[in-house]
Design a protein around this motif. Structure first.
Motif, PDB file in Angstrom:
ATOM      1  N   THR A  73      47.009   1.108 -40.020  1.00 17.44           N
ATOM      2  CA  THR A  73      45.757   1.705 -40.234  1.00 17.44           C
ATOM      3  C   THR A  73      44.664   0.892 -39.001  1.00 17.44           C
ATOM      4  O   THR A  73      43.943   0.302 -39.236  1.00 17.44           O
ATOM      5  CB  THR A  73      45.166   1.271 -41.049  1.00 17.44           C
ATOM      6  OG1 THR A  73      45.746   0.222 -42.095  1.00 17.44           O
ATOM      7  CG2 THR A  73      44.784   2.556 -42.736  1.00 17.44           C
ATOM      8  N   HIS A  74      45.520   0.268 -38.087  1.00 18.30           N
ATOM      9  CA  HIS A  74      44.916  -0.448 -36.856  1.00 18.30           C
ATOM     10  C   HIS A  74      45.212   0.575 -35.885  1.00 18.30           C
ATOM     11  O   HIS A  74      46.029   0.952 -35.221  1.00 18.30           O
ATOM     12  CB  HIS A  74      44.768  -2.203 -36.835  1.00 18.30           C
ATOM     13  CG  HIS A  74      46.053  -2.754 -36.575  1.00 18.30           C
ATOM     14  ND1 HIS A  74      47.917  -2.084 -37.237  1.00 18.30           N
ATOM     15  CD2 HIS A  74      46.501  -3.298 -35.642  1.00 18.30           C
ATOM     16  CE1 HIS A  74      49.213  -2.369 -36.331  1.00 18.30           C
ATOM     17  NE2 HIS A  74      48.151  -3.087 -35.103  1.00 18.30           N
ATOM     18  N   PHE A 126      38.179  -5.232 -42.296  1.00 19.09           N
ATOM     19  CA  PHE A 126      38.363  -4.214 -41.356  1.00 19.09           C
ATOM     20  C   PHE A 126      37.069  -4.202 -40.122  1.00 19.09           C
ATOM     21  O   PHE A 126      36.623  -5.178 -40.572  1.00 19.09           O
ATOM     22  CB  PHE A 126      38.354  -3.342 -41.897  1.00 19.09           C
ATOM     23  CG  PHE A 126      36.966  -2.982 -42.935  1.00 19.09           C
ATOM     24  CD1 PHE A 126      35.090  -2.611 -42.349  1.00 19.09           C
ATOM     25  CD2 PHE A 126      37.365  -3.535 -44.356  1.00 19.09           C
ATOM     26  CE1 PHE A 126      34.646  -3.079 -42.873  1.00 19.09           C
ATOM     27  CE2 PHE A 126      36.059  -3.397 -44.901  1.00 19.09           C
ATOM     28  CZ  PHE A 126      34.714  -2.672 -43.791  1.00 19.09           C
ATOM     29  N   ILE A 127      37.770  -3.796 -39.021  1.00 18.69           N
ATOM     30  CA  ILE A 127      37.163  -3.819 -38.198  1.00 18.69           C
ATOM     31  C   ILE A 127      36.158  -2.808 -37.646  1.00 18.69           C
ATOM     32  O   ILE A 127      37.325  -1.704 -37.587  1.00 18.69           O
ATOM     33  CB  ILE A 127      37.309  -4.727 -36.774  1.00 18.69           C
ATOM     34  CG1 ILE A 127      37.597  -6.142 -36.899  1.00 18.69           C
ATOM     35  CG2 ILE A 127      35.872  -4.802 -35.749  1.00 18.69           C
ATOM     36  CD1 ILE A 127      38.764  -6.565 -36.016  1.00 18.69           C
ATOM     37  N   SER A 164      39.397   2.068 -43.264  1.00 16.49           N
ATOM     38  CA  SER A 164      39.504   1.104 -42.443  1.00 16.49           C
ATOM     39  C   SER A 164      38.431   0.647 -40.917  1.00 16.49           C
ATOM     40  O   SER A 164      39.647  -0.587 -40.237  1.00 16.49           O
ATOM     41  CB  SER A 164      40.874   0.033 -42.850  1.00 16.49           C
ATOM     42  OG  SER A 164      41.548   0.458 -43.713  1.00 16.49           O
ATOM     43  N   GLY A 165      38.161   1.456 -40.755  1.00 17.93           N
ATOM     44  CA  GLY A 165      36.634   1.848 -39.600  1.00 17.93           C
ATOM     45  C   GLY A 165      38.432   2.262 -38.015  1.00 17.93           C
ATOM     46  O   GLY A 165      38.578   1.239 -37.413  1.00 17.93           O
ATOM     47  N   GLN A 166      38.952   2.360 -39.201  1.00 18.50           N
ATOM     48  CA  GLN A 166      39.950   2.368 -37.324  1.00 18.50           C
ATOM     49  C   GLN A 166      39.682   3.318 -36.650  1.00 18.50           C
ATOM     50  O   GLN A 166      40.703   3.497 -35.169  1.00 18.50           O
ATOM     51  CB  GLN A 166      41.468   3.025 -37.907  1.00 18.50           C
ATOM     52  CG  GLN A 166      41.400   4.125 -39.381  1.00 18.50           C
ATOM     53  CD  GLN A 166      41.946   4.586 -40.714  1.00 18.50           C
ATOM     54  OE1 GLN A 166      40.478   3.338 -40.765  1.00 18.50           O
ATOM     55  NE2 GLN A 166      42.529   4.745 -41.335  1.00 18.50           N
ATOM     56  N   LEU A 167      38.805   4.234 -36.271  1.00 14.88           N
ATOM     57  CA  LEU A 167      38.074   5.125 -35.510  1.00 14.88           C
ATOM     58  C   LEU A 167      37.486   4.159 -34.754  1.00 14.88           C
ATOM     59  O   LEU A 167      37.188   5.226 -33.727  1.00 14.88           O
ATOM     60  CB  LEU A 167      38.083   6.262 -36.640  1.00 14.88           C
ATOM     61  CG  LEU A 167      38.665   7.686 -37.397  1.00 14.88           C
ATOM     62  CD1 LEU A 167      37.896   8.296 -37.524  1.00 14.88           C
ATOM     63  CD2 LEU A 167      39.952   8.180 -36.497  1.00 14.88           C
ATOM     64  N   HIS A 171      31.734   3.140 -38.633  1.00 16.24           N
ATOM     65  CA  HIS A 171      31.397   3.110 -39.791  1.00 16.24           C
ATOM     66  C   HIS A 171      32.767   3.324 -40.280  1.00 16.24           C
ATOM     67  O   HIS A 171      33.490   3.172 -39.703  1.00 16.24           O
ATOM     68  CB  HIS A 171      30.261   4.458 -39.670  1.00 16.24           C
ATOM     69  CG  HIS A 171      30.923   5.575 -39.552  1.00 16.24           C
ATOM     70  ND1 HIS A 171      32.187   6.686 -39.963  1.00 16.24           N
ATOM     71  CD2 HIS A 171      30.568   6.494 -37.815  1.00 16.24           C
ATOM     72  CE1 HIS A 171      32.423   7.407 -39.105  1.00 16.24           C
ATOM     73  NE2 HIS A 171      31.717   7.373 -37.742  1.00 16.24           N
ATOM     74  N   LEU A 172      32.508   4.088 -42.068  1.00 16.92           N
ATOM     75  CA  LEU A 172      33.645   3.775 -42.567  1.00 16.92           C
ATOM     76  C   LEU A 172      34.250   5.355 -42.604  1.00 16.92           C
ATOM     77  O   LEU A 172      35.022   5.817 -44.594  1.00 16.92           O
ATOM     78  CB  LEU A 172      34.249   3.113 -44.074  1.00 16.92           C
ATOM     79  CG  LEU A 172      34.413   2.003 -43.368  1.00 16.92           C
ATOM     80  CD1 LEU A 172      34.428   1.138 -44.640  1.00 16.92           C
ATOM     81  CD2 LEU A 172      35.271   1.330 -42.413  1.00 16.92           C
ATOM     82  N   ASN A 173      33.114   6.480 -42.255  1.00 20.33           N
ATOM     83  CA  ASN A 173      33.341   7.194 -42.530  1.00 20.33           C
ATOM     84  C   ASN A 173      34.737   8.530 -42.694  1.00 20.33           C
ATOM     85  O   ASN A 173      34.714   8.679 -41.039  1.00 20.33           O
ATOM     86  CB  ASN A 173      32.098   8.754 -41.956  1.00 20.33           C
ATOM     87  CG  ASN A 173      31.055   7.653 -43.163  1.00 20.33           C
ATOM     88  OD1 ASN A 173      30.888   7.712 -43.877  1.00 20.33           O
ATOM     89  ND2 ASN A 173      30.139   7.729 -42.415  1.00 20.33           N
TER      90      ASN A 173
END
Length: 360
Positions: free
Chosen positions: A222-223, A251-252, A191-194, A198-200
């Motif tokens: 996940t946020h 998602f952000i 969900s881009g939580q890093l 990106h979403l990897n």
């Protein structure tokens, strides 16, 4: 003459899945709720459900008698006493010397000089006096931030990162804050939580590109929330309930500022909802509200931060999975899910802050 009541002086609060912990100025720890609270839980307890019939009164964590840090996780809790880490509750990976379900704290061997600990959902972390991070638990999507062939890994250090002052844990991911106020992230990133754009999945810590200095982090499932040194809040990750920011995006992947009317001094996050504490002692809530965990008197989710009008003069906040707790002027307040009496004697779904302990 009536004898004066000795009131609790609370320094630290921590909310987990179905438990709440409060560390007193004396170093003693009180617990409410189900697994990880210090209260006996039957051995057949299903950690995915609430422990029904819990006593709404608090209990003292049995031992040691003094703690310097506490963390409530997913039915399991960690604490630091005399620089040693302790564990109690539903101990999924059998750390410590006790059985897998025990509310009696036991020391985690081979970890010394502990400053702080964090309990997550099958993931755990410790920062020692040298500002090194040790991680252990389920290494799904590289959540431990280090090379290991073990799925259920024992504690080991994360190498190649600067000295750290804070680490936070979400669902199969972690973020850490360095002493020079930079943020590093690793693990699941669906969900881009890093916050890396990106979403990897990322299996080793990577620097999050932030053009400002950070003083604190908070994560939900996940946020992520980040607090800057000048009192601004940024959010990223899953955003289905606008818990990361009022945009139409589900998602952000990059930090986005969340606007407030006054400077913010503390942040916390639970499952799909967020909390913040202002410099004037006001508490703001936004995101998912299915169990009243926003404390706004209803179960309607919010896209923007809304001040909880029933609270003022608050000193600290903590968000559990689906319940929240605050240290107020004279009481400890709780709201949201109370399925295991983790916020004392209150409604099963407490939609407004409920004073459940009188404090000094």
């Amino acid at each position: 003459m009536e004898k004066a009541i000795d009131l609790f002086e609370i320094d630290v609060i921590s909310a987990g899945k179905d438990q709440t912990l409060a560390m007193l100025k004396s170093g003693e720890v009180l617990g409410w709720g189900g697994a990880g609270s210090g209260r006996y839980v039957p051995p057949y307890t299903d950690i995915c459900g609430a422990f029904k019939g819990s006593d709404p009164r608090s209990v003292y964590i049995s031992e040691p008698s003094y703690y310097s840090d506490i963390s409530a996780g997913y039915g399991i809790s960690l604490g630091v006493s005399n620089k040693r880490p302790f564990v109690w509750g539903f101990n999924q990976i059998s750390m410590g010397s006790n059985e897998s379900i025990s509310e009696v704290p036991s020391v985690i061997a081979n970890l010394t000089s502990a400053n702080s600990v964090v309990a997550g959902k099958f993931l755990f972390a410790l920062i020692n006096e040298a500002s090194n991070i040790y991680t252990w638990g389920f290494n799904i999507d590289g959540a431990l931030g280090r090379n290991t062939s073990q799925i259920n890994a024992f504690p080991a250090i994360i190498s190649g990162i600067p000295p750290m002052q804070e680490v936070v844990i979400g669902d199969n991911f972690m973020l850490a804050l360095s002493h020079d106020q930079k943020v590093y992230a690793w693990g699941s990133n669906s969900s881009g939580q890093l916050g890396l754009g990106h979403l990897n999945t990322v299996i080793k810590p990577e620097l999050v590109d932030l053009p400002f200095k950070i003083k604190g982090l908070a994560v939900g499932s996940t946020h992520v929330l980040a607090l800057t040194i000048d009192g601004k809040v940024y959010g990223w990750g899953s955003n289905n309930f606008k818990q990361s920011g009022n945009t139409s995006q589900p998602f952000i992947t990059r930090p986005k500022q969340i606007l407030f009317s006054e400077p913010i001094t503390a942040i916390s996050a639970g499952m799909h909802y967020s909390l913040s504490l202002s410099s004037t002692g006001n508490v703001f809530a936004w995101g998912w509200n299915g169990l009243g965990q926003l404390g706004l008197g209803d179960v309607q989710s919010r896209s923007n931060p809304v001040r909880i009008s029933d609270l003022s003069g608050v000193r600290a906040i903590t968000a559990g999975e689906m319940h929240a707790v605050a240290i107020g002027k004279n009481h400890l307040y709780g709201w949201g899910s109370n399925a295991s009496n983790q916020i004392g004697k209150a409604e099963l779904r407490q939609i407004t802050p409920n004073p459940f302990l009188q404090i000094a």
